[in-house]
Motif scaffolding. Structure first.
Motif, mmCIF file in Angstrom:
data_model
loop_
_atom_site.group_PDB
_atom_site.id
_atom_site.type_symbol
_atom_site.label_atom_id
_atom_site.label_comp_id
_atom_site.label_asym_id
_atom_site.label_seq_id
_atom_site.Cartn_x
_atom_site.Cartn_y
_atom_site.Cartn_z
ATOM 1 N N PHE A 8 -8.559 3.316 4.243
ATOM 2 C CA PHE A 8 -7.451 2.391 4.494
ATOM 3 C C PHE A 8 -7.136 1.654 3.200
ATOM 4 N N VAL A 9 -5.921 1.850 2.684
ATOM 5 C CA VAL A 9 -5.480 1.224 1.442
ATOM 6 C C VAL A 9 -4.440 0.169 1.776
ATOM 7 N N HIS A 10 -4.622 -1.036 1.266
ATOM 8 C CA HIS A 10 -3.604 -2.061 1.511
ATOM 9 C C HIS A 10 -3.248 -2.769 0.215
ATOM 10 N N LYS A 58 0.510 1.869 -3.303
ATOM 11 C CA LYS A 58 -0.258 2.490 -2.208
ATOM 12 C C LYS A 58 0.393 3.769 -1.700
ATOM 13 N N THR A 59 1.743 3.796 -1.668
ATOM 14 C CA THR A 59 2.425 5.024 -1.229
ATOM 15 C C THR A 59 2.143 6.170 -2.185
ATOM 16 N N ALA A 116 -2.128 3.508 4.933
ATOM 17 C CA ALA A 116 -1.702 2.525 3.945
ATOM 18 C C ALA A 116 -0.854 1.474 4.641
ATOM 19 N N ALA A 117 -1.055 0.205 4.237
ATOM 20 C CA ALA A 117 -0.286 -0.896 4.815
ATOM 21 C C ALA A 117 -0.242 -2.034 3.813
ATOM 22 N N ALA A 118 0.639 -2.986 4.079
ATOM 23 C CA ALA A 118 0.751 -4.132 3.173
ATOM 24 C C ALA A 118 -0.394 -5.103 3.359
ATOM 25 N N VAL A 176 -9.854 -0.559 1.172
ATOM 26 C CA VAL A 176 -9.753 -0.968 -0.232
ATOM 27 C C VAL A 176 -8.402 -1.617 -0.468
ATOM 28 N N ALA A 177 -8.386 -2.580 -1.397
ATOM 29 C CA ALA A 177 -7.152 -3.294 -1.704
ATOM 30 C C ALA A 177 -6.634 -2.884 -3.065
#
Length: 589
Positions: free
Chosen positions: A402-404, A411-412, A500-502, A525-526
């Motif tokens: 999960f990438v934010h 992230k995209t 991926a999300a904000a 991960v951020a």
């Protein structure tokens, strides 16, 4: 009990259909497709050698192919009687009955030998009653109709009459030509032009004699290494062919007589409808529409247009079956013969095709050109390294990932880079990349078209699922439910999942708890903000220079491998846990 094996040569595909056997063939075909539902019992009779055994055997083959779960027993009456007598002699009568009564389709050949055998008739009645009580199918053949079998029990005669009794007539000239050509083709032999026609003009008593004569001609061709010519046929067979030259006046009178008889007994429209019914029944298609037209004189005026419309629908059914097979060779829809052979259910057939098209539609691919080499992010950034590890061995590391990060943080591009690298190294891998709003939009479209199950199946084929902009699913209900079940199904299959999300999962308050906890179960991960990423610095508001946010069990596992493999700075690491009360700042010495 040792039943006879079905002769592999005798199938519906190898049976030559002509005017004399068309009705029997159509009835046998329908029984083979729906045993126990129509024409039960089916009683086929004819003189020897006209195809009774071929048809009853074809029923057995077809039933086993389309309904493999059914038990099919083929036997001759003589052999069946021997089995019964042996069972009685060994004291196993009840055991024999029990075994036979478990049969779903009973095919008995040459039942004319029931004549005068009352004990055998009693046994057959008991077996028949038990089989019928379970909806079983009975098919019988004989060299004469039931009423001509001497000494037949009235109860059996009544049962025979309760189904369909159909005869097979001698093949006409055209059918004999077709049979000769088909049998030669099966033998891998070619006949000279006119040989089949000459052979068909010889007055054989039955098809077996015709086949025997053809075998002789083929043997001559094989052993003498030459082609038999038409003018040799009669001499080689010692038979006289019927002359093709007939008295023209006699032929004219016969033709007029036939025409008048046809006009008196049957209108042209009725004849056209009847012929169409026989033709399409013989090919396995349902003809209710034509049967209704035949029974309604008011519809006879439109017979030709009705037949053309019916044939157009049949052709479309064939196209649909062909396209389904081309899209998915083993598609379960191909076994739905009750739909694919019924022109009155064309809309259902179109729907089946739509289902197959939907689930075989290509999965949405990652945006092209997004690679790790072109990422606008430092290559040694923790999130980039984690994503690279996922792309290296999908399904084995950090699943789900999960990438934010805020808009513009990359992230995209990172999520797309994962998919493109997997496809670059394993082109056969099914990778699905979709944004949250597109996921919801596809689901709505599937609901509108009643294709949700096919839509699900399509995505469940994926080996890698990448969902970008997950925030777009905030507040949705059905889309989150479908993603939840898709998540579980793909996880069980070992597929790689990445999102991926904000915002981090625990801040996605519009996402259901059961889905959110699954998103947190892997590595979260951020990414730093866009400006910081370009400068290679930490995110805005980071607790200390060199810091990076990590959460989840996989994050802990990553750190356990040693900070040297992941971080430039050993000063401080911020563990961003899903819940505020668990927030922890750890100093690494």
């Amino acid at each position: 009990m040792t039943p006879l094996e079905l002769d592999p040569r005798y199938t519906f595909e190898t049976f030559v259909v002509g005017a004399g056997n068309r009705l029997a063939f159509a009835a046998a075909r329908r029984v083979g497709e729906q045993p126990g539902a129509t024409y039960n019992p089916l009683f086929i009779y004819s003189a020897s050698g006209l195809g009774k055994t071929h048809l009853v055997t074809a029923i057995g083959h077809h039933t086993r192919r389309v309904l493999p779960g059914l038990s099919v027993l083929y036997d001759t009456l003589e052999h069946f009687m021997d089995e019964i007598m042996a069972a009685i002699a060994s004291g196993d009568r009840e055991g024999f009955r029990a075994r036979v009564e478990r049969i779903d389709v009973l095919l008995l050949d040459d039942v004319q030998f029931l004549a005068g055998r009352h004990r055998l008739q009693e046994e057959l009645l008991r077996i028949w009653d038990a089989l019928s009580s379970r909806g079983g199918q009975v098919v019988l053949t004989s060299d004469r109709p039931p009423q001509e079998i001497d000494g037949l029990d009235d109860r059996l005669l009544s049962r025979f009459s309760g189904g369909l009794i159909v005869d097979i007539g001698a093949p006409d000239y055209e059918t004999r030509v077709a049979i000769a050509r088909r049998k030669a083709e099966e033998r891998g032999q070619s006949l000279a032009r006119g040989v089949a026609e000459t052979l068909a003009r010889i007055a054989f008593a039955n098809v077996r004699e015709l086949q025997g004569a053809l075998n002789r001609l083929i043997a001559i061709q094989e052993l003498e290494g030459r082609t038999v010519e038409p003018e040799e046929v009669a001499r080689l067979l010692g038979r006289v062919a019927e002359t093709a030259e007939v008295d023209e006046f006699t032929d004219f009178l016969a033709e007029i007589s036939d025409t008048l008889e046809s006009v008196v007994s049957q209108s042209t429209a009725e004849r056209q409808l009847a012929d169409a019914i026989l033709r399409w029944e013989s090919e396995g298609y349902r003809t209710r529409r034509l049967e209704a037209a035949l029974a309604d004189p008011a519809m006879h005026a439109n017979a030709e247009s009705l037949i053309r419309g019916f044939e157009a629908d049949v052709e479309r059914l064939r196209e649909i079956a062909g396209e389904i097979g081309a899209l998915e060779a083993g598609a379960p829809e191909l076994s739905r013969l009750e739909v694919l052979r019924d022109p009155d259910r064309l809309d259902e057939a179109e729907s089946l095709l739509g289902d197959v098209r939907e689930r075989n539609r290509p999965l949405p691919a990652p945006p092209p050109g997004r690679t790790f080499e072109t990422l606008p992010l430092p290559k040694d950034l923790f999130a980039v390294r984690a994503a690279a590890a996922v792309a290296e061995r999908p399904g084995e590391h950090y699943n789900p990932l999960f990438v934010h990060g805020p808009p513009g943080s990359g992230k995209t591009s990172l999520l797309a880079a994962v998919g493109n690298r997997i496809l670059d190294r394993q082109p056969e891998t099914l990778v699905a990349y979709i944004e949250g709003h597109a996921f919801a939009a596809e689901l709505i479209q599937a609901l509108e078209r009643n294709r949700v199950e096919s839509w699900r199946t399509r995505y469940r084929r994926a080996k890698v699922l990448l969902v970008d902009n997950l925030d777009a699913l905030d507040g949705t209900e059905r889309a989150q439910e479908e993603l939840f079940h898709l998540f579980d199904a793909l996880s069980r299959s070992g597929a790689q999942l990445a999102f991926a999300a904000a915002r981090p999962p625990h801040e996605l308050t519009g996402i259901e708890e059961r889905l959110r906890t699954r998103l947190e179960s892997g590595l979260v991960v951020a990414l730093p903000g866009a400006d910081a990423a370009a400068a290679g610095g930490p995110p805005a508001g980071a607790r200390q220079t060199g810091g990076v946010a990590v959460s989840g069990a996989a994050g802990i596992a990553a750190l356990a491998q040693g900070p040297d493999s992941w971080f430039l700075s050993r000063d401080k690491i911020v563990w961003d846990w899903p819940y505020v009360e668990d927030f922890l700042v750890e100093e690494l010495e």
